[in-house]
Design a protein around this motif. Structure first.
Motif, PDB file in Angstrom:
ATOM      1  N   ASN A   1       0.851  -1.180   0.000  1.00 12.12           N
ATOM      2  CA  ASN A   1       0.000   0.000   0.000  1.00 12.12           C
ATOM      3  C   ASN A   1       0.896   1.243   0.000  1.00 12.12           C
ATOM      4  O   ASN A   1       1.345   1.673   1.061  1.00 12.12           O
ATOM      5  N   PRO A   2       1.151   1.831  -1.177  1.00 14.02           N
ATOM      6  CA  PRO A   2       2.055   2.996  -1.254  1.00 14.02           C
ATOM      7  C   PRO A   2       1.619   4.168  -0.366  1.00 14.02           C
ATOM      8  O   PRO A   2       2.451   4.982   0.031  1.00 14.02           O
ATOM      9  N   GLY A   3       0.353   4.237  -0.004  1.00  7.55           N
ATOM     10  CA  GLY A   3      -0.132   5.300   0.868  1.00  7.55           C
ATOM     11  C   GLY A   3      -0.092   4.930   2.341  1.00  7.55           C
ATOM     12  O   GLY A   3      -0.649   5.635   3.174  1.00  7.55           O
ATOM     13  N   PHE A   4       0.591   3.846   2.672  1.00  9.97           N
ATOM     14  CA  PHE A   4       0.668   3.359   4.048  1.00  9.97           C
ATOM     15  C   PHE A   4       1.216   4.431   4.980  1.00  9.97           C
ATOM     16  O   PHE A   4       2.196   5.098   4.667  1.00  9.97           O
ATOM     17  N   ILE A   5       0.554   4.580   6.117  1.00  7.76           N
ATOM     18  CA  ILE A   5       1.028   5.477   7.165  1.00  7.76           C
ATOM     19  C   ILE A   5       1.052   4.654   8.451  1.00  7.76           C
ATOM     20  O   ILE A   5      -0.002   4.241   8.933  1.00  7.76           O
TER      21      ILE A   5
END
Length: 140
Positions: free
Chosen positions: A111-115
């Motif tokens: 998930n490239p938007g992982f936070i």
């Protein structure tokens, strides 16, 4: 052990299965001080974030509508994102740029938007603190 550069010894800590690592300057007392202060700061921020998240849950506990659910999600996400940015900045400042991204490599790949959330950072600290303690105790 690790490499020696200019007479200083370094210990290599693997961050993931992709070969990413950080190098800890074994004899640098300031590094350990910086690490300890950063950990205390992150733990304090985690406690503050958890307290704020509990307040949000209490605030919206009795109201179950789409509007209140969305407000709760928005307020919760804002706290988590701010905590993550601050914690990542502290860790990257200690160990080097992109340490957090490298440590959570798999999550970022999926998930490239992982936070990373609070629990991700506390897990990181739980994993690395014993290593740092061992290095500090056995550095001479």
């Amino acid at each position: 052990m690790g490499k020696t550069q200019g007479g200083e010894r370094f210990f290599k800590i693997e961050l993931n299965n992709q070969g990413d690592y950080v190098m800890v300057p074994i004899g640098n007392s300031d590094f350990y001080d910086h690490f300890a202060k950063g950990c205390k700061q992150i733990w304090g921020m985690a406690g503050g974030a958890c307290s704020k998240l509990k307040k949000i849950e209490r605030k919206y506990k009795s109201s179950r509508s789409l509007e209140s659910d969305l407000k709760r999600i928005e307020e919760t996400a804002k706290i988590n994102v701010q905590f993550s940015k601050n914690a990542a900045g502290i860790i990257d400042n200690i160990f080097g740029e992109d340490t957090v991204r490298k440590y959570f490599y798999k999550s970022y790949e999926e998930n490239p938007g992982f936070i990373p959330g609070v629990e991700c950072f506390t897990d990181f600290l739980d994993q690395i603190t014993p290593i740092m303690q061992n290095l500090l105790e056995n550095r001479f």
